[in-house]
Design a protein around this motif. Structure first.
Motif, mmCIF file in Angstrom:
data_model
loop_
_atom_site.group_PDB
_atom_site.id
_atom_site.type_symbol
_atom_site.label_atom_id
_atom_site.label_comp_id
_atom_site.label_asym_id
_atom_site.label_seq_id
_atom_site.Cartn_x
_atom_site.Cartn_y
_atom_site.Cartn_z
ATOM 1 N N PRO A 126 0.814 -1.225 0.000
ATOM 2 C CA PRO A 126 0.000 0.000 0.000
ATOM 3 C C PRO A 126 0.845 1.271 0.000
ATOM 4 O O PRO A 126 0.826 2.053 0.955
ATOM 5 C CB PRO A 126 -0.809 -0.131 1.286
ATOM 6 C CG PRO A 126 0.108 -0.867 2.213
ATOM 7 C CD PRO A 126 0.877 -1.840 1.337
ATOM 8 N N ALA A 172 -3.483 2.905 9.302
ATOM 9 C CA ALA A 172 -3.941 2.262 8.067
ATOM 10 C C ALA A 172 -2.782 1.562 7.358
ATOM 11 O O ALA A 172 -2.935 0.432 6.853
ATOM 12 C CB ALA A 172 -4.580 3.295 7.145
ATOM 13 N N MET A 173 -1.630 2.218 7.303
ATOM 14 C CA MET A 173 -0.451 1.609 6.683
ATOM 15 C C MET A 173 -0.035 0.354 7.432
ATOM 16 O O MET A 173 0.279 -0.685 6.827
ATOM 17 C CB MET A 173 0.709 2.607 6.666
ATOM 18 C CG MET A 173 0.642 3.657 5.583
ATOM 19 S SD MET A 173 0.918 2.966 3.916
ATOM 20 C CE MET A 173 2.589 2.326 4.074
ATOM 21 N N ARG A 175 -1.796 -1.695 9.308
ATOM 22 C CA ARG A 175 -2.715 -2.805 9.086
ATOM 23 C C ARG A 175 -2.541 -3.410 7.698
ATOM 24 O O ARG A 175 -2.529 -4.639 7.531
ATOM 25 C CB ARG A 175 -4.153 -2.324 9.288
ATOM 26 C CG ARG A 175 -4.500 -1.993 10.739
ATOM 27 C CD ARG A 175 -5.875 -1.371 10.851
ATOM 28 N NE ARG A 175 -6.235 -1.120 12.255
ATOM 29 C CZ ARG A 175 -7.281 -0.411 12.635
ATOM 30 N NH1 ARG A 175 -8.093 0.118 11.715
ATOM 31 N NH2 ARG A 175 -7.547 -0.230 13.914
ATOM 32 N N SER A 176 -2.417 -2.546 6.691
ATOM 33 C CA SER A 176 -2.272 -3.035 5.322
ATOM 34 C C SER A 176 -0.976 -3.810 5.132
ATOM 35 O O SER A 176 -0.949 -4.863 4.482
ATOM 36 C CB SER A 176 -2.332 -1.863 4.337
ATOM 37 O OG SER A 176 -3.584 -1.225 4.388
ATOM 38 N N LEU A 177 0.103 -3.291 5.699
ATOM 39 C CA LEU A 177 1.399 -3.953 5.541
ATOM 40 C C LEU A 177 1.437 -5.285 6.276
ATOM 41 O O LEU A 177 2.002 -6.267 5.772
ATOM 42 C CB LEU A 177 2.520 -3.032 6.036
ATOM 43 C CG LEU A 177 2.805 -1.815 5.149
ATOM 44 C CD1 LEU A 177 3.743 -0.839 5.848
ATOM 45 C CD2 LEU A 177 3.395 -2.247 3.806
ATOM 46 N N THR A 179 -1.108 -7.203 6.750
ATOM 47 C CA THR A 179 -1.899 -8.112 5.920
ATOM 48 C C THR A 179 -1.070 -8.642 4.753
ATOM 49 O O THR A 179 -1.102 -9.847 4.457
ATOM 50 C CB THR A 179 -3.151 -7.384 5.385
ATOM 51 O OG1 THR A 179 -3.955 -6.967 6.482
ATOM 52 C CG2 THR A 179 -3.956 -8.308 4.485
ATOM 53 N N CYS A 180 -0.302 -7.741 4.112
ATOM 54 C CA CYS A 180 0.558 -8.165 3.002
ATOM 55 C C CYS A 180 1.600 -9.180 3.455
ATOM 56 O O CYS A 180 1.908 -10.137 2.739
ATOM 57 C CB CYS A 180 1.248 -6.950 2.376
ATOM 58 S SG CYS A 180 0.148 -5.853 1.470
#
Length: 236
Positions: A126, A172-173, A175-177, A179-180
């Protein structure tokens, strides 16, 4: 003993010179942040190296500001508001230098990452949040220093109230990272580097808030942290 008009004018000129120096420091730190994020998105390793190499300029300016503050205090023996303003200037110069260090840290990550901009192959990471997150943090730094130059306590309070915007981007970053990383092991290394980048931007936002709190105290003699918070957590 009452100061003569000549002495007062010289004091004002010295304070204005100090403020101008700190403004240049802020512009240098903001430019380093903007350039570091550009280099990250464009995978410009050479440009990133130049950012790291010119970091000493900000160190030199901080030393000049410290010397300037000491000389003014020694020559003018300021009291009350003037002394508080000079002490704040000293602390602000050190904080701006640390902001430059965070920008330098972002630049150091550039060679460790594969291209992540528009020209790169599609990536699950992201990265699109980083430029806007950096823009908000840079604007906080700019506004905090503008509040210092103009002694604008209201603007300083607004900077503090906007701190959670950068925090929300960082959350937000994160959580997205994460997940990745969980979805594909090959994402762990680049996602970790991007997490450090996001963390550095978040710390820049925190330091901008610290700057604003110092400015508020210098302008009003009151600590913003002692004021009552609203139900949403924003200082009133």
């Amino acid at each position: 003993m009452t100061s003569t008009p000549h002495t007062l004018k010289a004091f004002d000129e010295e304070q204005n010179a100090l403020r101008a120096l700190i403004r240049r420091m802020g512009e240098h730190a903001q430019r380093a942040l903007d350039d570091a994020l550009r280099c990250l998105l464009e995978h410009d390793a050479e440009g990133a190296a130049r950012i790291v190499a010119r970091d000493h300029q900000l160190d030199d300016m901080e030393a000049q500001a410290e010397t300037h503050v000491v000389q003014i205090i020694a020559r003018r023996a300021p009291m009350a508001d003037d002394l508080r303003d000079l002490i704040a200037a000293h602390k602000i110069a050190g904080t701006v230098e640390r902001i430059g260090d965070y920008a330098k840290n972002i630049a150091k990550r550039v060679p460790m990452l594969e291209p992540v901009g528009e020209a790169a192959s599609p990536s699950p990471l992201p990265v699109s949040l980083l430029p806007e997150m950096g823009r908000v943090a840079g604007a906080q730094v700019h506004d905090a220093l503008e509040a210092f130059i103009t002694r604008d306590a209201t603007l300083a309070a607004q900077v503090c109230a906007s701190d959670r915007v950068v925090d929300d981007y960082y959350t937000a970053m994160l959580r997205s990272l994460l997940t990745c990383m969980m979805e594909a092991p090959q994402n762990i290394a680049p996602a970790t580097h991007l997490l450090f980048v996001a963390r550095n931007i978040e710390r820049i936002g925190d330091h901008a808030t610290n700057l604003a709190e110092m400015v508020y105290f210098a302008a009003t003699g009151q600590r913003l942290g002692e004021r009552v918070r609203g139900e949403d957590g924003v200082r009133l």
